[in-house]
Design an enzyme around this catalytic site. Sequence first.
Site, PDB file in Angstrom:
ATOM      1  N   CYS A   1      -0.394   4.359   0.288  1.00  0.00           N
ATOM      2  CA  CYS A   1      -1.107   5.512   0.855  1.00  0.00           C
ATOM      3  C   CYS A   1      -0.268   6.201   1.929  1.00  0.00           C
ATOM      4  O   CYS A   1       0.701   5.656   2.435  1.00  0.00           O
ATOM      5  CB  CYS A   1      -2.473   5.098   1.395  1.00  0.00           C
ATOM      6  SG  CYS A   1      -2.469   4.446   3.072  1.00  0.00           S
TER       7      CYS A   1
ATOM      8  N   CYS B   1      -0.890   4.474   6.045  1.00  0.00           N
ATOM      9  CA  CYS B   1      -0.409   3.192   6.560  1.00  0.00           C
ATOM     10  C   CYS B   1       1.022   3.300   7.078  1.00  0.00           C
ATOM     11  O   CYS B   1       1.854   4.000   6.500  1.00  0.00           O
ATOM     12  CB  CYS B   1      -0.468   2.123   5.465  1.00  0.00           C
ATOM     13  SG  CYS B   1      -2.140   1.573   5.069  1.00  0.00           S
TER      14      CYS B   1
ATOM     15  N   CYS C   1       0.842  -1.201   0.000  1.00  0.00           N
ATOM     16  CA  CYS C   1       0.000   0.000   0.000  1.00  0.00           C
ATOM     17  C   CYS C   1       0.875   1.247   0.000  1.00  0.00           C
ATOM     18  O   CYS C   1       1.737   1.404   0.856  1.00  0.00           O
ATOM     19  CB  CYS C   1      -0.923  -0.001   1.221  1.00  0.00           C
ATOM     20  SG  CYS C   1      -2.086   1.387   1.215  1.00  0.00           S
TER      21      CYS C   1
END
Length: 193
Positions: free
Chosen positions: A50, A53, A48
């Site tokens: 993003c 996180c 991930c």
Amino acid sequence: MSFKLHPSIDNGIKQGSDSFSGGTLHCHCQTSPITITLSSNVLHNHACGCSKCWKPSSATFSIVGVIPRSALSITSGASKLFIVDEAAVIQRHACKECKVHMFGRIEQEHAFFGLDFVHVELSGEIGWQEPRFAAFVSSTIEQGLVAPEEAEAVRKQLRGLGLECYDSLSPGLMDVIAAFVAKKNGTLRASKL
């Protein structure tokens, strides 16, 4: 050019085991670590990109999977947990001391309500589901981790590991979200299959 994606995938992806039945996650504290017990394997494990996180230092991506809330229990150190951002949809519970995110939980009406988000790299056990796709790849540009002209090279490196790249979630997970919204709006259509 090679990017430091994440320590657990930079040298190839280790396959998980379909028969793996869970294990224990630990924060990075040397004394009195938080311990989380997971009574099943994770699903939808992925890289991930993003900005929310938790990532190990120098990693471009986190590795995060989901597990039913009922399969997660805090077995020690609960008093050390705090919610990183109480306004976020996914309330990430982290250690007050080492700042490692132990799990993320959705407490509001959402397609993923009932699932917790975890980082199986915090476990010493082998057998966790391997990452199967990469999500929010473009978000690495927003964070200054990757230059815009480097993004396609990052995608190529991820694909070389066998991870399809998305700038959202995988199609299957996006379908779950869309079906949740359609059901809520009364527009969910029955399958013609």
